[in-house]
Design an enzyme around this catalytic site. Structure first.
Site, PDB file in Angstrom:
ATOM      1  N   LYS A 187       0.856  -1.195   0.000  1.00  0.00           N
ATOM      2  CA  LYS A 187       0.000   0.000   0.000  1.00  0.00           C
ATOM      3  C   LYS A 187       0.895   1.249   0.000  1.00  0.00           C
ATOM      4  CE  LYS A 187      -2.202   3.231   2.752  1.00  0.00           C
ATOM      5  NZ  LYS A 187      -1.920   4.207   1.770  1.00  0.00           N
ATOM      6  N   GLU A 261       9.171   0.675  11.071  1.00  0.00           N
ATOM      7  CA  GLU A 261      10.245   1.660  10.871  1.00  0.00           C
ATOM      8  C   GLU A 261       9.581   3.013  11.042  1.00  0.00           C
ATOM      9  OE1 GLU A 261      13.332   1.033  10.620  1.00  0.00           O
ATOM     10  OE2 GLU A 261      13.521  -0.987   9.816  1.00  0.00           O
ATOM     11  N   GLU A 401       9.582  15.369  15.845  1.00  0.00           N
ATOM     12  CA  GLU A 401      10.079  15.215  14.474  1.00  0.00           C
ATOM     13  C   GLU A 401       9.350  16.215  13.580  1.00  0.00           C
ATOM     14  OE1 GLU A 401       8.778  11.739  12.244  1.00  0.00           O
ATOM     15  OE2 GLU A 401      10.824  11.458  11.545  1.00  0.00           O
TER      16      GLU A 401
HETATM   17  P1  NAD Z   1       2.076   8.151   8.115  1.00  0.00           P
HETATM   18  O1  NAD Z   1       2.269   7.367   9.357  1.00  0.00           O
HETATM   19  O2  NAD Z   1       1.109   9.243   8.110  1.00  0.00           O
HETATM   20  O3  NAD Z   1       1.658   7.189   6.923  1.00  0.00           O
HETATM   21  C1  NAD Z   1       2.441   6.057   6.544  1.00  0.00           C
HETATM   22  C2  NAD Z   1       1.555   5.084   5.806  1.00  0.00           C
HETATM   23  O4  NAD Z   1       0.579   4.576   6.723  1.00  0.00           O
HETATM   24  C3  NAD Z   1       0.775   5.693   4.639  1.00  0.00           C
HETATM   25  O5  NAD Z   1       0.721   4.785   3.580  1.00  0.00           O
HETATM   26  C4  NAD Z   1      -0.611   5.894   5.258  1.00  0.00           C
HETATM   27  O6  NAD Z   1      -1.631   5.894   4.298  1.00  0.00           O
HETATM   28  C5  NAD Z   1      -0.693   4.678   6.148  1.00  0.00           C
HETATM   29  N1  NAD Z   1      -1.690   4.764   7.225  1.00  0.00           N
HETATM   30  C6  NAD Z   1      -2.248   5.866   7.774  1.00  0.00           C
HETATM   31  N2  NAD Z   1      -3.159   5.511   8.703  1.00  0.00           N
HETATM   32  C7  NAD Z   1      -3.164   4.163   8.760  1.00  0.00           C
HETATM   33  C8  NAD Z   1      -3.871   3.207   9.531  1.00  0.00           C
HETATM   34  N3  NAD Z   1      -4.782   3.559  10.434  1.00  0.00           N
HETATM   35  N4  NAD Z   1      -3.601   1.906   9.342  1.00  0.00           N
HETATM   36  C9  NAD Z   1      -2.671   1.529   8.452  1.00  0.00           C
HETATM   37  N5  NAD Z   1      -1.983   2.374   7.668  1.00  0.00           N
HETATM   38  C10 NAD Z   1      -2.221   3.685   7.820  1.00  0.00           C
HETATM   39  O7  NAD Z   1       3.539   8.655   7.700  1.00  0.00           O
HETATM   40  P2  NAD Z   1       3.936   9.584   6.478  1.00  0.00           P
HETATM   41  O8  NAD Z   1       3.491  10.969   6.807  1.00  0.00           O
HETATM   42  O9  NAD Z   1       3.494   8.971   5.192  1.00  0.00           O
HETATM   43  O10 NAD Z   1       5.525   9.476   6.510  1.00  0.00           O
HETATM   44  C11 NAD Z   1       6.305  10.240   7.354  1.00  0.00           C
HETATM   45  C12 NAD Z   1       6.700   9.449   8.587  1.00  0.00           C
HETATM   46  O11 NAD Z   1       7.336   8.235   8.201  1.00  0.00           O
HETATM   47  C13 NAD Z   1       7.710  10.174   9.436  1.00  0.00           C
HETATM   48  O12 NAD Z   1       7.369  10.060  10.793  1.00  0.00           O
HETATM   49  C14 NAD Z   1       9.013   9.429   9.163  1.00  0.00           C
HETATM   50  O13 NAD Z   1       9.952   9.513  10.167  1.00  0.00           O
HETATM   51  C15 NAD Z   1       8.533   8.047   8.941  1.00  0.00           C
HETATM   52  N6  NAD Z   1       9.518   7.302   8.155  1.00  0.00           N
HETATM   53  C16 NAD Z   1      10.275   6.346   8.783  1.00  0.00           C
HETATM   54  C17 NAD Z   1      11.257   5.665   8.075  1.00  0.00           C
HETATM   55  C18 NAD Z   1      12.127   4.636   8.735  1.00  0.00           C
HETATM   56  O14 NAD Z   1      12.792   3.884   8.027  1.00  0.00           O
HETATM   57  N7  NAD Z   1      12.183   4.552  10.047  1.00  0.00           N
HETATM   58  C19 NAD Z   1      11.433   5.916   6.725  1.00  0.00           C
HETATM   59  C20 NAD Z   1      10.639   6.878   6.124  1.00  0.00           C
HETATM   60  C21 NAD Z   1       9.675   7.562   6.853  1.00  0.00           C
END
Ligand code: NAD
Length: 500
Positions: A187, A261, A401
Site C-alpha cells: 500500500k 520503521e 520530528e
Molecule cells: P504516516 O504514518 O502518516 O503514513 C504512513 C503510511 O501509513 C501511509 O501509507 C498511510 O496511508 C498509512 N496509514 C495511515 N493511517 C493508517 C492506519 N490507520 N492503518 C494503516 N496504515 C495507515 O507517515 P507519512 O506521513 O506517510 O511518513 C512520514 C513518517 O514516516 C515520518 O514520521 C518518518 O519519520 C517516517 N519514516 C520512517 C522511516 C524509517 O525507516 N524509520 C522511513 C521513512 C519515513
C-alpha cells in the site's frame, strides 16, 4: 536541463493509473478514484489512482494467498533469477523512475531521486544474491535422530509505505519478502503512489501473477484493512510513530507478525577535533548531508538535532550556514536544483508552524530562515533550509520530528552532558558523531541509544547493513540478511527418529 512532467508527456488529459492485483491492472471495486497532486506544481493533478477499500484489499490478499505456496516451493535459485532479472529491468528504467520520483514526491532529481532509484536496484540485486542464505541447521543429535530446522516464509506480507522516498522504502521490504518465499500486498502513501505503480509494472512481468500486488487508497481504509486482515501474516510498516503505535496494537490483537520503521529526531554531535581548520569544511558538509537538507529534511534518519561543542560553536555555525545557504531550492526536475519541495500543502503548513514556534522561544537565534524564500515562477510547496541556534533540548523543535528542512543547534561543553541530551528523546533511529579522535568517537557512538550510528559521515543506508530503530523509532531490522531472516521468516524444527 529540465525534464518533462507526466502531464507534458501525456498531453492535457489527466491519466488514470489503475492498481496491480493478481497480475492485472484494475480500478477499485467501487470505482472511486483520487487525484495525485504534483508538489512542485501546486494545484496540478499528475494522475488519478484508484481509491481502494477493504474489498480491494480482500481481492489482493486472495491473489497473494493463491500465489504463495508455488512461489515458496521453488528452488531458491528460481527466486534468485527472478529478483536479479527484476534488478536488471529496474536498472534499465532507473532514470525514468527517478524522473517520476521527482514529480511524485518533489525530491530533487539530481541530489535525491536518482540515488533513491539506484538504491532500489541495489537492494533487489543484494537480496537476489543472498537467496541461498535463508537456510536451516542440523543439530548433532546422535545417529538415531535427524533434528533440523527449516527457514520458512511467513505467508502473505502487507507492506505499508510513507511518501518521503517511496521507491527506497519499497525496496527495503519487497525483495526481502519475496526472496524468502512470501507474497506481498503493497500500500503506497496516498500522496506519492505513482512510482510504486510503475515499479509494479516493471517487476510484474518477471513474477507469477499474485506474487506482488499494489492497492492504492487511504491509510484509514486500505492501510487499516491490511492491518486487520486475518489472512495477512505480517505487517511491515514504515511511517510515523503515531500511526505505527496503532498498527502495532491492531496487528498484536490478532497476533500477526509486525515490524515498524518509524520516526526519528537524530542527534549529530560535533567535537572540537572535527572542526579544526583542516576539517571544518568536510564536517559541515557531512552535517548538511546527515540533516538530509536535500530531501527537504523529510527523512526519518535526518540528523536534525545538532550538538556543537562550545569551543567551536561560532566558527562551525558560520561554516555550516555558508554551505547551507548555497543550496539551490527549486524545481525538482531541474538539474541545477539541490532541494525540491515539501510533499503537500498540509506538511508545508506543519513545517512552518514548527518554525514559528521555534522562533518564538526566548533566546533562540534565527541563523537562517527559509520561510521567505524567493520562489519566483515556482508555485509548489517550497520551503528553504532553516537553522535555529541557541536551542534548548527541551523545546518542541528539539523534541518532535518536524520532517522538514529545520535544523536546531544546541551548544554543549561536557561529553556526559551531550550524551545525556542526545539520549533524552523517545526516538532512537540514527545518530552522527563527528570527531578526529578515534577513542572519543567510538566510545560516544557506543553510548548513544540509536539503532544506527555513523562516525564522520552522514550518507544513507548501504546494502547489507543492519537498519532499524531503538525506542519508539521502531521494531525490527531491514536492509540486511539478518533483518530479512528476522522480519520475513519463521523457523520450523523437525525431529525425526531414525531406525538403523
Ligand atoms: P504516516 O504514518 O502518516 O503514513 C504512513 C503510511 O501509513 C501511509 O501509507 C498511510 O496511508 C498509512 N496509514 C495511515 N493511517 C493508517 C492506519 N490507520 N492503518 C494503516 N496504515 C495507515 O507517515 P507519512 O506521513 O506517510 O511518513 C512520514 C513518517 O514516516 C515520518 O514520521 C518518518 O519519520 C517516517 N519514516 C520512517 C522511516 C524509517 O525507516 N524509520 C522511513 C521513512 C519515513
Amino acid at each position: 536541463m529540465k525534464h518533462q512532467t507526466i502531464l507534458e508527456l501525456n498531453g492535457s488529459d489527466i491519466p488514470d493509473w489503475p492498481m496491480y492485483v493478481g497480475g492485472g491492472w484494475v480500478a477499485s471495486v467501487d470505482g472511486a478514484w483520487a487525484d495525485v497532486v504534483c508538489p512542485s506544481r501546486a494545484g496540478t493533478t499528475l494522475a488519478r489512482v484508484p481509491s481502494g477499500t477493504s474489498a480491494d484489499v480482500d481481492r489482493a490478499v486472495a491473489a497473494a494467498r493463491v500465489a504463495q505456496p508455488a512461489w515458496a516451493a521453488q528452488h531458491f535459485t528460481a527466486r534468485q533469477r527472478a529478483l536479479l532479472k527484476v534488478a536488471d529491468a529496474l536498472e534499465a528504467n532507473a532514470e525514468a523512475l527517478a524522473v517520476l520520483t521527482a514529480q511524485d514526491t518533489g525530491n530533487a532529481l539530481r541530489t535525491q531521486a536518482r540515488p533513491e532509484s539506484a538504491t532500489l536496484v541495489a537492494l533487489f540485486r543484494y537480496f537476489g544474491g543472498i537467496a541461498g542464505e535463508f537456510k536451516g541447521t542440523v543439530l548433532p543429535a546422535g545417529d538415531d535422530q535427524l533434528q533440523y530446522t527449516r527457514v520458512e516464509p511467513l505467508g502473505v506480507v502487507g507492506a505499508i509505505l510513507p511518501w518521503n522516498s517511496p521507491l527506497m522504502i519499497a525496496a527495503m521490504k519487497i525483495p526481502a519478502a519475496l526472496v524468502t518465499g512470501n507474497t506481498v500486498v503493497v500500500k503506497p502513501a496516498e500522496d506519492a503512489p505513482l512510482t510504486i505503480l510503475r515499479l509494479a509494472e516493471i517487476i510484474g512481468e518477471h513474477l507469477p501473477a499474485g506474487v506482488l500486488n499494489v492497492v492504492t487508497g487511504r491509510g484509514s481504509t486500505v492501510g487499516e484493512a491490511i492491518v486487520q486482515h486475518p489472512d495477512i501474516d505480517k505487517v511491515s510498516f514504515t511511517g510515523s510513530t503515531s500511526v505505527g503505535r496503532h498498527v502495532a496494537a491492531a496487528a498484536g490483537e490478532r497476533m500477526a507478525h509486525v515490524s515498524l520503521e518509524l520516526g526519528g529526531k537524530s542527534p549529530s554531535i560535533v567535537f572540537p577535533s572535527a572542526a579544526t581548520p583542516d576539517r571544518i569544511e568536510a564536517t559541515a558538509a557531512g552535517v548538511l548531508l546527515a540533516m538530509r537538507f536535500t530531501r527537504q529534511g523529510q527523512s526519518c534518519t535526518a540528523g536534525s538535532r545538532l550538538f556543537v561543542h562550545e569551543d567551536v560553536y561560532e566558527q562551525f555555525l558560520e561554516e555550516l550556514t555558508r554551505q547551507v545557504s548555497a543550496l539551490k531550492v527549486g524545481d525538482p526536475l531541474d538539474e541545477e536544483t539541490d532541494m525540491g519541495t515539501i510533499i503537500s500543502a498540509k506538511q508545508h503548513q506543519t513545517v512552518r508552524e514548527y518554525i514559528e514556534d521555534g522562533k518564538n522561544q526566548d533566546g533562540v537565534r534565527v541563523v537562517l530562515d527559509g520561510t521567505e524564500l524567493a520562489t519566483e515562477g515556482l508555485d509548489g510547496f517550497y520551503q528553504g533550509p532553516t537553522i535555529l541556534a541557541g536551542v534548548q533540548n527541551t523545546w518542541r523543535v528539539a523534541r518532535e520530528e518536524i520532517f522538514g528542512p529545520v535544523l536546531v543547534v544546541i551548544p554543549w561543553r561536557e561529553v556526559d552532558d551531550v550524551v545525556a541530551m542526545a539520549n533524552d528523546s523517545h526516538y532512537g533511529l540514527a545518530a552522527y558523531v563527528w570527531s578526529a579522535q578515534l577513542d572519543e568517537a567510538i566510545t560516544t557512538a557506543h553510548r548513544i541509544e540509536s539503532g544506527w550510528v555513523q562516525v564522520n559521515q552522514g550518507g544513507g543506508q548501504v546494502v547489507g547493513q543492519s537498519y532499524g530503530g531503538y525506542k519508539q523509532s521502531g521494531i525490527g531490522r531491514e536492509f540486511s540478511l539478518e533483518g530479512a531472516i528476522e522480519g520475513f521468516t519463521q523457523t520450523k524444527q523437525i525431529n525425526v527418529k531414525l531406525s538403523s
